[in-house]
Enzyme design. Structure first.
Site, mmCIF file in Angstrom:
data_model
loop_
_atom_site.group_PDB
_atom_site.id
_atom_site.type_symbol
_atom_site.label_atom_id
_atom_site.label_comp_id
_atom_site.label_asym_id
_atom_site.label_seq_id
_atom_site.Cartn_x
_atom_site.Cartn_y
_atom_site.Cartn_z
ATOM 1 N N GLN A 67 0.843 -1.191 0.000
ATOM 2 C CA GLN A 67 0.000 0.000 0.000
ATOM 3 C C GLN A 67 0.880 1.243 0.000
ATOM 4 O OE1 GLN A 67 -2.227 1.821 3.336
ATOM 5 N NE2 GLN A 67 -4.069 1.182 2.229
ATOM 6 N N TYR A 122 -5.489 10.578 4.170
ATOM 7 C CA TYR A 122 -4.139 10.769 3.664
ATOM 8 C C TYR A 122 -4.156 11.601 2.377
ATOM 9 C CZ TYR A 122 -3.367 7.494 7.367
ATOM 10 O OH TYR A 122 -3.361 6.907 8.602
ATOM 11 N N ARG A 137 -7.681 2.360 -2.987
ATOM 12 C CA ARG A 137 -8.591 2.332 -1.844
ATOM 13 C C ARG A 137 -9.208 3.707 -1.635
ATOM 14 N NH1 ARG A 137 -7.708 0.371 4.500
ATOM 15 N NH2 ARG A 137 -9.927 -0.047 4.833
ATOM 16 N N GLY A 183 -9.938 -6.298 8.617
ATOM 17 C CA GLY A 183 -8.865 -5.581 9.279
ATOM 18 C C GLY A 183 -8.561 -6.105 10.664
ATOM 19 N N ARG A 184 -9.150 -5.476 11.696
ATOM 20 C CA ARG A 184 -8.791 -5.783 13.083
ATOM 21 C C ARG A 184 -8.913 -7.257 13.471
ATOM 22 N NH1 ARG A 184 -12.307 -1.429 16.058
ATOM 23 N NH2 ARG A 184 -13.552 -1.838 14.191
#
Length: 387
Positions: free
Chosen positions: A113, A194, A241, A327-328
């Site tokens: 990424q 970002y 993304r 994810g988590r």
């Protein structure tokens, strides 16, 4: 050895489960429909080089059909955190090879990424104490982590049009370096506050030149960055993304729909590997964008609601996504896919103090389901023998 064995078990499991069926990602074969989402873990060294601990971490999780790495700055000025890995020096490229090699040895695939921090950077974390850059001189809220503790945010320097163009084009060389490091492709991070997201959002992009103003201007940086990477390594190795409407990091988007619809229309002819969409209850991006994207779509719903086995399965089974981004749960379950194949529940998500650090605790010491079963059998056998 355990990782390879578990991977083989997942491959030979019944394939009628929606998440366990193989998938052709524009020529990259995936063993299943589960994507390990990118997550910041901060275990690189002070020079930004990946460490053996990172190779162990990613290798443990290679049961995912695809792993997307933690965010890697496409150039040194895009760095955000201390101990964040880089990919711009020969040493950093070399340090990633054991990581990508560990994933490939276990049968997995991994994309890098590319994540430029933009206004989220800080002089304390940038080479030479430089200033962070952004579309406009709008500071991020909240304090910033540095090696000396938390610091107040700084107002970023607004990029000139020429600088913006150069930064977008810099994704080409970053993508080439990723392939030299052994990655199978790259994901451009256009989400979660970002730099790319900062250009897309009207709350952080106050420009009136070709990189701002109307929708066509605000999507320009994202399109140019993706095009640069696609031209460099092939569109079939590039994903993007996005997180429309995400308010993380003080982001504000008054009306995401026209922006992201235009972005998808501009990118559709490229034939990208995938679009990675984070859903949001305020703007149901998956429902709006899925019909507008003919290519592969990876869906993530875990930003606001915890991802469960049931919700992940429903996302793919319903056709709202081709792949599900988890994810988590992958922090606490190195064997997410293997647990699906074995019908074993995922271990619950615990506190965020496990997410970041500099050692193995909460990183590579989380048990696999088969390790727990083996331990229980061993204890039971020993107790019976003692009786």
């Amino acid at each position: 050895m355990e990782t390879t064995k578990a991977r083989a078990t997942a491959r030979t499991a019944p394939t009628d489960h929606p998440l366990l069926t193989p998938y052709d990602l524009s020529g990259t074969p995936l063993a299943n429909r589960v994507v390990m989402a990118p997550m910041t873990r901060l275990r690189a060294d002070l020079d930004g080089a990946a460490t053996p601990l990172m190779a162990e971490y990613y290798g443990q999780r290679a049961g995912a059909g695809l792993i997307v790495s933690e965010g890697i700055a496409p150039d040194p000025g895009g760095r955000i955190h201390p101990l964040q890995p880089g990919l711009d020096t020969p040493g950093q490229i070399e340090a990633w090879r054991p990581v990508t090699g560990a994933v490939h040895a276990a049968g997995g695939r991994i994309f890098a990424q590319l994540m430029h921090g933009g206004r989220n950077g800080h002089p304390a974390n940038l080479p030479g104490g430089g200033s962070p850059v952004a579309p406009s001189a709008v500071a991020a809220p909240g304090r910033v982590h540095t090696l000396d503790g938390k610091a107040d945010p700084v107002v970023p320097r607004a990029l000139s049009a020429q600088e913006a163009r150069a930064l977008a084009e810099g994704h080409a060389e970053a993508a080439r370096r990723a392939l030299r490091a052994g990655f199978d492709g790259v994901e451009i991070h256009g989400a979660n506050s970002y730099l790319v997201h900062q250009f897309l959002a009207d709350g952080t992009n106050l420009r009136t030149d070709r990189y701002g103003g109307p929708v066509a201007g605000r999507i320009r940086f994202a399109v140019e960055a993706v095009e640069a990477a696609a031209d460099a390594i092939g569109a079939h190795r590039v994903g993007l993304r996005v997180s429309p409407g995400n308010r993380e990091g003080g982001m504000a988007e008054r009306d995401p729909a026209p922006v992201y619809r235009a972005l998808l229309a501009a990118l559709a002819p490229l034939g990208l590997a995938y679009l990675h969409v984070t859903d949001d209850p305020r703007y149901p991006a998956l429902d709006d964008l899925r019909p507008r994207w003919a290519g592969t779509l990876a869906g993530n719903t875990g930003e606001h609601v915890e991802t469960t086995r049931e919700s992940a399965t429903a996302l793919v089974a319903s056709g709202r996504a081709d792949l599900v981004s988890v994810g988590r749960p992958y922090i606490f379950n190195p064997d997410v896919v293997e647990r699906l194949a074995a019908g074993v529940a995922w271990a619950p998500i615990r506190g965020k103090d496990y997410h970041y650090g500099s050692g193995p605790h909460g990183y590579v010491d989380l048990p696999r389901h088969d390790a727990v079963a083996t331990l229980r059998t061993s204890v039971s056998t020993r107790e019976n023998a003692e009786e």
